[in-house]
Motif scaffolding. Sequence first.
Motif, PDB file in Angstrom:
ATOM      1  N   PHE A 101      -9.523   1.614 -13.136  1.00 28.43           N
ATOM      2  CA  PHE A 101      -9.405   0.540 -12.496  1.00 28.43           C
ATOM      3  C   PHE A 101      -9.145   0.607 -11.261  1.00 28.43           C
ATOM      4  O   PHE A 101      -8.828   1.522 -10.519  1.00 28.43           O
ATOM      5  N   ARG A 102      -9.290  -0.556 -10.419  1.00 27.85           N
ATOM      6  CA  ARG A 102      -8.968  -0.537  -9.111  1.00 27.85           C
ATOM      7  C   ARG A 102      -8.097  -1.831  -8.810  1.00 27.85           C
ATOM      8  O   ARG A 102      -8.046  -2.738  -9.182  1.00 27.85           O
ATOM      9  N   PHE A 103      -6.904  -1.338  -8.018  1.00 29.38           N
ATOM     10  CA  PHE A 103      -5.834  -2.224  -7.752  1.00 29.38           C
ATOM     11  C   PHE A 103      -5.653  -2.478  -6.424  1.00 29.38           C
ATOM     12  O   PHE A 103      -5.649  -1.502  -5.507  1.00 29.38           O
ATOM     13  N   GLU A 104      -5.865  -3.805  -5.889  1.00 27.68           N
ATOM     14  CA  GLU A 104      -5.925  -4.193  -4.700  1.00 27.68           C
ATOM     15  C   GLU A 104      -4.805  -5.173  -4.115  1.00 27.68           C
ATOM     16  O   GLU A 104      -4.384  -6.027  -4.912  1.00 27.68           O
ATOM     17  N   ALA A 105      -4.186  -5.199  -2.945  1.00 22.92           N
ATOM     18  CA  ALA A 105      -3.312  -6.120  -2.626  1.00 22.92           C
ATOM     19  C   ALA A 105      -3.223  -6.045  -0.995  1.00 22.92           C
ATOM     20  O   ALA A 105      -3.704  -5.023  -0.333  1.00 22.92           O
ATOM     21  N   ARG A 106      -2.613  -7.210  -0.153  1.00 23.62           N
ATOM     22  CA  ARG A 106      -2.278  -7.290   1.067  1.00 23.62           C
ATOM     23  C   ARG A 106      -0.886  -7.356   0.883  1.00 23.62           C
ATOM     24  O   ARG A 106      -0.161  -8.133   0.241  1.00 23.62           O
ATOM     25  N   ALA A 107      -0.117  -6.669   2.031  1.00 20.77           N
ATOM     26  CA  ALA A 107       1.251  -6.622   1.866  1.00 20.77           C
ATOM     27  C   ALA A 107       1.685  -6.537   3.507  1.00 20.77           C
ATOM     28  O   ALA A 107       1.162  -6.309   4.447  1.00 20.77           O
ATOM     29  N   ARG A 108       2.982  -7.105   3.508  1.00 19.28           N
ATOM     30  CA  ARG A 108       3.476  -7.376   4.717  1.00 19.28           C
ATOM     31  C   ARG A 108       5.028  -6.944   4.653  1.00 19.28           C
ATOM     32  O   ARG A 108       5.830  -7.679   3.795  1.00 19.28           O
ATOM     33  N   PHE A 109       5.586  -6.302   5.553  1.00 22.11           N
ATOM     34  CA  PHE A 109       7.098  -6.206   5.556  1.00 22.11           C
ATOM     35  C   PHE A 109       7.605  -7.473   6.429  1.00 22.11           C
ATOM     36  O   PHE A 109       7.310  -7.932   7.395  1.00 22.11           O
ATOM     37  N   GLU A 110       8.804  -8.086   5.618  1.00 24.53           N
ATOM     38  CA  GLU A 110       9.362  -9.130   6.247  1.00 24.53           C
ATOM     39  C   GLU A 110      10.710  -9.064   6.806  1.00 24.53           C
ATOM     40  O   GLU A 110      11.208  -9.451   7.731  1.00 24.53           O
ATOM     41  N   ARG A 111      11.471  -7.916   5.809  1.00 28.37           N
ATOM     42  CA  ARG A 111      13.031  -7.885   6.488  1.00 28.37           C
ATOM     43  C   ARG A 111      13.245  -6.594   6.065  1.00 28.37           C
ATOM     44  O   ARG A 111      12.923  -6.153   4.936  1.00 28.37           O
ATOM     45  N   GLY A 112      14.405  -5.980   6.784  1.00 27.19           N
ATOM     46  CA  GLY A 112      14.954  -4.720   6.156  1.00 27.19           C
ATOM     47  C   GLY A 112      14.759  -3.908   7.345  1.00 27.19           C
ATOM     48  O   GLY A 112      13.967  -3.786   8.353  1.00 27.19           O
ATOM     49  N   GLU A 113      15.853  -2.767   7.288  1.00 27.94           N
ATOM     50  CA  GLU A 113      15.945  -1.636   8.169  1.00 27.94           C
ATOM     51  C   GLU A 113      14.598  -0.820   8.426  1.00 27.94           C
ATOM     52  O   GLU A 113      14.133  -0.293   7.237  1.00 27.94           O
ATOM     53  N   GLU A 114      14.166  -0.739   9.370  1.00 28.56           N
ATOM     54  CA  GLU A 114      12.782   0.023   9.492  1.00 28.56           C
ATOM     55  C   GLU A 114      12.546   1.418   8.783  1.00 28.56           C
ATOM     56  O   GLU A 114      11.809   1.402   8.039  1.00 28.56           O
TER      57      GLU A 114
END
Length: 458
Positions: free
Chosen positions: A85-98
């Motif tokens: 299978f192929r698994f795709e997503a768009r992701a973005r860091f919102e909060r947290g120590e880098e």
Amino acid sequence: MRRDLFRSAFVLGSCVALCCLSGAHVAAAQPSDAGVVVREDFSSRGLPGQWRVVGGKWRVDGGRLVGDSGVGRGVVTFGGGSADFRFEARARFERGEESKRWFGLGVDVPASGSRPETVGVVRGGKTGFSFGEGSGEGAPVPFVGAADGEVRVRVEARGRQAVWFLDDRQVLVTSRSQASGGVALAVGGGTVSFDDVRVTRVRSSAFQRVAAAPVTVVAHRGASSVAPENTMVAQEVGRRSGAVFIENDVRLSSDRVPFLMHDTTVDRTTDGVGNLSALSAAQLRGLDAGSWFAPAFAGARIPTLAEQLADLRTRGGSLLLETKQADSIEDIATVIDVVRAENMTGRVMVQSFDPQHLRWVRALAPEIPLGLLRDKLDADPVAVSQELGLALYIPSGAALEARPGVVGDLHAAGLGVWVWTVDTAERWGRYDGYGVDGVITNRAGELNGWLSGRAAGR
């Protein structure tokens, strides 16, 4: 992150012993879609049905799925149920120590979220993204991305192998997945949001590389350019050199114990003499299989197949096993019995120059993939491959040069193509250009270094 956080997430960068990189330099086989099983843009207010929260806090907010790890890690499982299978997503860091925040795409996660599991981890940092190994240590991806920007992540999972991409550039590969097909999103060290999550079942040969992926590196007789061939030390060096498969040869002792040996006799690679098949297991265990190569390897022994498989099972790696001696189906059955006893049928492929050997393996263990070795191409490689039920067609480099277009023909028929035994950069580049899926080499570490260097633009 705790060391037990993920069973199989690999450090990339200079650590070519665990992964290798390649740019999109060849039109490698791209599997066709066989049906989207998960497509979610989070346009509804609640968590999609059948998505299971097994850690942290998850909510839908502003058309995105938001995961908060809390004090531990956040995990949500869903979909899957297929080994390819192929698994795709768009992701973005919102909060947290880098330095501590991370997110992961899991390709082998039980619905309960229990371990073992296979998850590729992406970290946010000032220089871009990196993958960690449970200890929290990672190496920078060889391109710079904004730590707070959105990234497109894609995983191509084929059986036990999974390849991760960030913004269409390959950054991670593992061959240790259990191939359960259970998918998951995971977060740690803060809050991460996701959008456009999609899982697509694909039809593909597990041995065809996906677009932009590197060739599979196969260590010929272990790392036989730097260690005595067909020994455990050669296997270890091959593994540390980044080989996905270790290639070795098997023969039966006089008392029918499978040992690793290429030649008919033990004369060239041990301090003994005589046909291996005329010597007992006890006699073979007493031979020195290392001194002929270099004094530093004095005392190395001829491994049994069982010893080799036990090492691969516990320490990692898959086996490309060549049958050298098989006068009857009973001989092949003896080898298959050892593979099954070591619970390694899912990590072994059998190859042979003799089609009859492969027919016997197919009759005894249809679950084990097969490869046909050729020093000259068959008149119709596709027809021969289909008759034998092959997963791979494996010609010599010289044979492939006579008809490089055969790679496309075999790919169209759903077959993978590996080439043997290739030890120079000039030939690696040539066969890679033909579109081969794997290279058998005596110089696994150098091949992985060559792939990494080219991907980095050097």
